[in-house]
Design a protein around this motif. Structure first.
Motif, PDB file in Angstrom:
ATOM      1  N   SER A 211      -2.161  13.486 -71.919  1.00  0.00           N
ATOM      2  CA  SER A 211      -1.520  12.426 -71.126  1.00  0.00           C
ATOM      3  C   SER A 211      -2.507  12.018 -70.044  1.00  0.00           C
ATOM      4  N   GLU A 212      -2.115  11.124 -69.166  1.00  0.00           N
ATOM      5  CA  GLU A 212      -2.999  10.698 -68.076  1.00  0.00           C
ATOM      6  C   GLU A 212      -3.399  11.890 -67.210  1.00  0.00           C
ATOM      7  N   THR A 213      -2.508  12.888 -67.110  1.00  0.00           N
ATOM      8  CA  THR A 213      -2.747  13.991 -66.171  1.00  0.00           C
ATOM      9  C   THR A 213      -2.845  15.357 -66.855  1.00  0.00           C
ATOM     10  N   ALA A 214      -2.984  15.391 -68.175  1.00  0.00           N
ATOM     11  CA  ALA A 214      -2.994  16.700 -68.857  1.00  0.00           C
ATOM     12  C   ALA A 214      -3.969  16.729 -70.027  1.00  0.00           C
ATOM     13  N   TYR A 215      -4.625  17.886 -70.201  1.00  0.00           N
ATOM     14  CA  TYR A 215      -5.540  18.129 -71.314  1.00  0.00           C
ATOM     15  C   TYR A 215      -5.180  19.469 -71.953  1.00  0.00           C
ATOM     16  N   LEU A 216      -5.469  19.606 -73.257  1.00  0.00           N
ATOM     17  CA  LEU A 216      -5.340  20.889 -73.949  1.00  0.00           C
ATOM     18  C   LEU A 216      -6.740  21.351 -74.348  1.00  0.00           C
ATOM     19  N   VAL A 217      -7.135  22.525 -73.838  1.00  0.00           N
ATOM     20  CA  VAL A 217      -8.439  23.100 -74.151  1.00  0.00           C
ATOM     21  C   VAL A 217      -8.227  24.189 -75.198  1.00  0.00           C
ATOM     22  N   VAL A 218      -8.863  24.057 -76.374  1.00  0.00           N
ATOM     23  CA  VAL A 218      -8.719  25.053 -77.450  1.00  0.00           C
ATOM     24  C   VAL A 218     -10.001  25.878 -77.523  1.00  0.00           C
ATOM     25  N   THR A 219      -9.821  27.212 -77.435  1.00  0.00           N
ATOM     26  CA  THR A 219     -10.942  28.149 -77.337  1.00  0.00           C
ATOM     27  C   THR A 219     -10.916  29.133 -78.502  1.00  0.00           C
ATOM     28  N   PRO A 220     -12.040  29.826 -78.776  1.00  0.00           N
ATOM     29  CA  PRO A 220     -11.978  30.937 -79.740  1.00  0.00           C
ATOM     30  C   PRO A 220     -10.966  31.988 -79.278  1.00  0.00           C
ATOM     31  N   ALA A 221     -10.346  32.681 -80.235  1.00  0.00           N
ATOM     32  CA  ALA A 221      -9.298  33.658 -79.910  1.00  0.00           C
ATOM     33  C   ALA A 221      -9.796  34.729 -78.935  1.00  0.00           C
ATOM     34  N   ALA A 222     -11.006  35.207 -79.158  1.00  0.00           N
ATOM     35  CA  ALA A 222     -11.496  36.352 -78.384  1.00  0.00           C
ATOM     36  C   ALA A 222     -11.906  35.971 -76.972  1.00  0.00           C
ATOM     37  N   THR A 223     -12.130  34.673 -76.708  1.00  0.00           N
ATOM     38  CA  THR A 223     -12.664  34.286 -75.391  1.00  0.00           C
ATOM     39  C   THR A 223     -11.654  33.533 -74.531  1.00  0.00           C
ATOM     40  N   ARG A 224     -10.390  33.466 -74.957  1.00  0.00           N
ATOM     41  CA  ARG A 224      -9.410  32.699 -74.179  1.00  0.00           C
ATOM     42  C   ARG A 224      -9.375  33.146 -72.719  1.00  0.00           C
ATOM     43  N   LEU A 225      -9.290  34.454 -72.479  1.00  0.00           N
ATOM     44  CA  LEU A 225      -9.201  34.948 -71.106  1.00  0.00           C
ATOM     45  C   LEU A 225     -10.467  34.591 -70.327  1.00  0.00           C
ATOM     46  N   ALA A 226     -11.630  34.858 -70.914  1.00  0.00           N
ATOM     47  CA  ALA A 226     -12.902  34.570 -70.235  1.00  0.00           C
ATOM     48  C   ALA A 226     -13.022  33.082 -69.922  1.00  0.00           C
ATOM     49  N   ASP A 227     -12.613  32.232 -70.871  1.00  0.00           N
ATOM     50  CA  ASP A 227     -12.718  30.783 -70.664  1.00  0.00           C
ATOM     51  C   ASP A 227     -11.777  30.321 -69.550  1.00  0.00           C
ATOM     52  N   GLN A 228     -10.579  30.877 -69.536  1.00  0.00           N
ATOM     53  CA  GLN A 228      -9.616  30.495 -68.509  1.00  0.00           C
ATOM     54  C   GLN A 228     -10.092  30.963 -67.125  1.00  0.00           C
ATOM     55  N   VAL A 229     -10.658  32.180 -67.070  1.00  0.00           N
ATOM     56  CA  VAL A 229     -11.173  32.701 -65.803  1.00  0.00           C
ATOM     57  C   VAL A 229     -12.333  31.830 -65.299  1.00  0.00           C
ATOM     58  N   TRP A 230     -13.210  31.398 -66.222  1.00  0.00           N
ATOM     59  CA  TRP A 230     -14.326  30.514 -65.844  1.00  0.00           C
ATOM     60  C   TRP A 230     -13.785  29.222 -65.214  1.00  0.00           C
ATOM     61  N   MET A 231     -12.734  28.672 -65.798  1.00  0.00           N
ATOM     62  CA  MET A 231     -12.139  27.441 -65.260  1.00  0.00           C
ATOM     63  C   MET A 231     -11.521  27.701 -63.875  1.00  0.00           C
ATOM     64  N   GLU A 232     -10.784  28.808 -63.764  1.00  0.00           N
ATOM     65  CA  GLU A 232     -10.146  29.142 -62.480  1.00  0.00           C
ATOM     66  C   GLU A 232     -11.192  29.322 -61.378  1.00  0.00           C
ATOM     67  N   ARG A 233     -12.289  30.012 -61.717  1.00  0.00           N
ATOM     68  CA  ARG A 233     -13.296  30.307 -60.689  1.00  0.00           C
ATOM     69  C   ARG A 233     -14.056  29.060 -60.257  1.00  0.00           C
ATOM     70  N   ASN A 234     -14.041  28.033 -61.095  1.00  0.00           N
ATOM     71  CA  ASN A 234     -14.755  26.793 -60.758  1.00  0.00           C
ATOM     72  C   ASN A 234     -13.795  25.668 -60.378  1.00  0.00           C
ATOM     73  N   ARG A 235     -12.538  26.021 -60.112  1.00  0.00           N
ATOM     74  CA  ARG A 235     -11.527  24.989 -59.833  1.00  0.00           C
ATOM     75  C   ARG A 235     -11.741  24.327 -58.479  1.00  0.00           C
ATOM     76  N   GLY A 236     -12.264  25.109 -57.514  1.00  0.00           N
ATOM     77  CA  GLY A 236     -12.530  24.537 -56.190  1.00  0.00           C
ATOM     78  C   GLY A 236     -11.293  23.889 -55.599  1.00  0.00           C
ATOM     79  N   ASP A 237     -11.452  22.672 -55.079  1.00  0.00           N
ATOM     80  CA  ASP A 237     -10.335  21.961 -54.427  1.00  0.00           C
ATOM     81  C   ASP A 237      -9.623  20.992 -55.364  1.00  0.00           C
ATOM     82  N   TYR A 238      -9.972  21.012 -56.642  1.00  0.00           N
ATOM     83  CA  TYR A 238      -9.302  20.088 -57.584  1.00  0.00           C
ATOM     84  C   TYR A 238      -7.827  20.469 -57.695  1.00  0.00           C
ATOM     85  N   ASN A 239      -6.980  19.451 -57.687  1.00  0.00           N
ATOM     86  CA  ASN A 239      -5.529  19.682 -57.775  1.00  0.00           C
ATOM     87  C   ASN A 239      -5.127  19.762 -59.248  1.00  0.00           C
ATOM     88  N   VAL A 240      -5.257  20.972 -59.814  1.00  0.00           N
ATOM     89  CA  VAL A 240      -4.876  21.186 -61.213  1.00  0.00           C
ATOM     90  C   VAL A 240      -4.211  22.548 -61.361  1.00  0.00           C
TER      91      VAL A 240
END
Length: 815
Positions: free
Chosen positions: A544-573
């Motif tokens: 949608s205008e305000t939503a995305y779905l990120v599809v990752t390998p099964a084994a790296t879902r946690l690592a990928d999500q943590v990478w996103m969280e750690r680089n979120r900064g001040d973005y409102n997401v």
């Protein structure tokens, strides 16, 4: 009065060899205010009773690099600290007693050459020449590593501790950490109590969990998952044997045994297949230099075989029968790195009986990571973020640890699956697939159909280094997808929803692609680090205008999500794991469009649903969303279904598919198809140390958009030129098999190794991918060379290509 400082830059919890190594390496990098707290005495957990074998060769290039570093470090520590480490390069021999094991150790020798480790394949007679006491009955071959060695584990740790103290670290014994204070995603300090009952608190900028077999418990104090469990590990030491002089370290994995000569005595240790977990209800509080009760019945079969193999053992008296605990992890790889749950809590624990040979390198790597704020090189094998939350479950760890100790010396067959602690995570299609002959594998706890057995075929793996019992099954599944239509389960792949008013800006900052796209557009992309290495390899769908779905390998879902969280900064997401909410069936092959049209009134034409787009559809009596993308290189759709309707949608597709001759397929088929297409496999072909341009993924990076992580490094590489290229190889002989780590030979010289391999059933030969150094060379010159791949010591001629061997223009997926 206690001498524990009230404040520190870092507090290291645990004074075994790894805690001492981390302290040593941090002080080498100039860190001040380093404090190590040990509950009892240094080395009193598991370090003191380690066997002290120090090998160079590990399962991957980087783990080998760390093991080689450990050796060099231990060789120099004595001169630096004055503490004798007992390190000597006596060499090591591994012998095979079967043809399968011979293939394994010869493949390992090929890998050693590719990694720059000195190695020699030797015959049974040559084994006997180097190890005169060995009975070589049944020995099929051996491998000799002249630079392997052995050392004194406790003294290595004490030398590291002394080096750390010399560098200004405070190493404090008899002071137990009792709690860890936290604020949000940060730890702020540790509570401790000393042997006199005096308690206190030390504020800390960082905490490192080097708690060894207590690592799980120390992690829990910080709300961090550190999956490991103690197991009993047995060895005997003989009485002195007259005339016994320095011998190489000897491993006989087919008899679960290793042998080390030390001061005229033999040490015989075992990694038996039915290990005994220990301390299910916690480790006794007073544990210090303790032994566990003897269990001679458990060890007797090992000893009997050993006396046949080394007849002089039968004559020697037993001086010590030793049983002590070691900690084991669910996948036999140690835990290293920044904990996913916290932003300043680090882990180095769970060393699976290879702590001495790993500690030097692991301490160096972790210290560099802490110092620079990013991994110094790819550590994916051991990164703690590979562990799933459920893997901290005590019952799971108890069951799995029975197997992991023995796996150290078991045959390391390709595709080998763990046998214990299975069935924890199941997709919505699990039983539908099982009923139809699925043979399950496991990754990150997910049960996944890897291949399908025929009606009269045993639905189980029969392992080998040659063509395994599922080879023809996978070929049939592969050809069904290439020529007709196949369906497989992709539900285990991670699904992360990114939502909020800044979603588009955030995605454009964290990823290399362009996400300012219409709703329904799918972008194949990488998340890069500031060196333009690849942290994640994902597809991103604009929902949608305000939503995305990120599809990752099964084994790296946690690592990928943590990478996103750690680089979120001040973005409102808001970033949410939604993996379990939807099942996914991939419908792939030239007739996939016809099949979908048979079960849905929607339009799947190029005009309405072109490649790289998603649409909502009706299917059977339910609803789904289809994504037109592929990892097998054919026309096809991934069908995303709400978990409650998965059974219905599966039945609808299976019934309609019957008329098309559709085959159910497994993950092995997906891998053999992707290798023909040259599609990259994250963790093998692409990692955080592989530059996105050298990986051949420049097409997915859009440097014309504003600032994103890694942009400057992409532009610098464009300017400077590539120093290596990821190329695809195909053997000219259809018989040999490739897995990964086979040496790549260019014009007679070993120049690298295959990052991944598999059999190209459509192409009719084994295929692989690997990086080829190319500094200052034109691509045409790189491709004009003669290439061979070394398979178990035999060099096999290979074709090379920078484009996929199969469908090089990518027309089939866009049909």
């Amino acid at each position: 009065m206690t001498n524990v400082p009230s404040q520190a830059r870092v507090v290291i919890v645990g004074g075994g060899v790894i805690g001492c190594s981390v302290a040593y390496h941090l002080t080498k990098l100039g860190w001040k205010d380093v404090v190590l707290l040990e509950r009892k005495q240094l080395t009193s957990g598991t370090t003191w009773h380690a066997a002290g074998l120090i090998a160079q060769l590990r399962a991957t290039a980087n783990m080998t690099k760390l093991a080689k570093y450990s050796q060099e470090l231990y060789g120099n520590l004595e001169a630096e600290t004055g503490v004798a480490t007992g390190f000597k390069r006596c060499g090591s021999i591994t012998v095979a007693l079967t043809e399968e094991r011979k293939e394994e150790i010869f493949r390992q020798a090929t890998m050693a050459r590719a990694f720059g480790v000195e190695v020699e394949e030797i015959s049974p007679t040559e084994v006997k020449e180097r190890y005169e006491h060995l009975n070589i009955d049944g020995v099929t071959a051996g491998v000799w590593l002249p630079l392997d060695g052995q050392g004194d584990p406790a003294n290595i740790a004490l030398a590291l501790a002394k080096g750390a103290r010399n560098g200004g670290a405070k190493v404090i014994e008899r002071t137990k950490v009792t709690g860890i204070a936290k604020e949000g995603r940060k730890v702020t300090g540790v509570d401790w109590i000393d042997e006199n009952g005096e308690a206190g608190h030390t504020k800390a900028d960082m905490v490192v969990n080097c708690g060894g077999m207590w690592g799980h418990e120390v992690g829990r104090m910080a709300g961090v998952n550190v999956p490991l469990h103690a197991c009993e590990h047995f060895y005997i030491v003989t009485e002195a044997i007259e005339g016994l002089t320095q011998m190489p370290v000897l491993r006989v994995p087919d008899e679960c045994a290793y042998y080390k000569e030390d001061a005229g005595k033999f040490l015989l240790g075992a990694f038996e297949p039915n290990a005994k977990p220990w301390a299910m209800n916690g480790i006794p509080d007073n544990f210090e230099f303790d032994q566990l009760p003897e269990d001679f019945d458990h060890f007797e079969p090992i000893l009997e075989a050993a006396c046949e193999r080394l007849p002089m053992l039968a004559e020697a008296g037993i001086h010590t029968f030793f049983n002590g605990p070691e900690s084991f992890t669910p996948d036999d790889a140690y835990h290293l790195g920044l904990a996913p749950e916290m932003d300043n809590f680090w882990v180095a624990a769970g060393f699976n009986s290879i702590g001495i040979q790993s500690a030097g390198g692991a301490g160096m790597a972790l210290a560099q990571w802490m110092d620079e704020g990013q991994k110094p090189f790819d550590l994916g094998d051991v990164d703690i973020s590979r562990m799933q939350p459920f893997q901290g479950n005590k019952t799971y760890l108890f069951e799995r640890s029975k197997e992991t100790l023995g796996l150290l010396y078991a045959d390391h067959f390709p595709y080998r699956q763990k046998a214990t602690a299975r069935g924890v995570r199941r997709t919505p299609f699990h039983h539908h697939f099982l009923e139809r002959g699925a043979v399950m594998g496991e990754i990150a706890g997910w049960e996944r159909a890897n291949w399908f057995a025929r009606e009269n075929q045993e639905a189980e793996y029969q392992y080998s280094w040659q063509r395994q019992n599922f080879f023809d099954n996978v070929r049939e599944e592969h050809m069904a997808v290439r020529q007709n239509v196949g369906m497989y389960d992709m539900s285990s792949f991670g699904k992360i929803r990114v939502e909020g008013r800044d979603a588009e800006a955030f995605m454009n900052y964290i990823g290399g692609g362009d996400y300012s796209v219409p709703v329904g557009k799918i972008v194949y992309t990488q998340f890069l680090n500031n060196r333009a290495g690849i942290e994640s390899d994902v597809t991103v769908t604009r929902m949608s205008e305000t939503a995305y779905l990120v599809v990752t390998p099964a084994a790296t879902r946690l690592a990928d999500q943590v990478w996103m969280e750690r680089n979120r900064g001040d973005y409102n997401v808001v970033i949410t794991d939604v993996t379990a909410g939807e099942g996914v069936l991939a419908v792939m092959g030239p007739r996939s469009r016809e099949l979908l049209q048979a079960v849905s009134p929607n339009d799947f034409s190029n005009e309405v649903n072109p490649f790289g787009t998603a649409q909502e559809i009706e299917i059977g009596m339910g609803l789904a969303r289809v994504h037109r993308v592929t990892y097998v290189g054919e026309l096809g759709w991934e069908v995303y279904v709400s978990a409650d309707q998965c059974g219905h949608v599966f039945e609808t597709l299976a019934e309609a598919g019957f008329d098309f001759g559709m085959r159910l397929c497994g993950m092995h088929m997906m891998d053999t198809c992707r290798i023909e297409k040259g599609f990259r496999h994250f963790g093998h072909d692409i990692t955080c140390e592989d530059h996105v341009l050298e990986a051949g993924l420049g097409f997915a990076v859009k440097t014309d958009k504003p600032e994103f992580i890694g942009r400057d490094a992409v532009l610098r590489k464009k300017e400077a030129g590539l120093s290596q290229r990821l190329l695809q190889f195909k053997l000219k002989d259809s018989e040999p098999l490739l897995y990964h780590n086979e040496a790549v030979i260019r014009d007679g010289e070993v120049i690298g190794y295959l990052s991944s391999g598999g059999y190209g059933h459509h192409e009719g030969a084994a295929m692989g991918m690997g990086y080829v150094p190319c500094e200052g060379e034109a691509l045409a010159d790189v491709l004009a060379s003669n290439y061979q791949i070394e398979v178990a010591g035999v060099r096999v001629d290979a074709e090379v290509s920078s484009k996929p061997f199969y469908d090089p223009k990518g027309e089939r997926a866009k049909a």
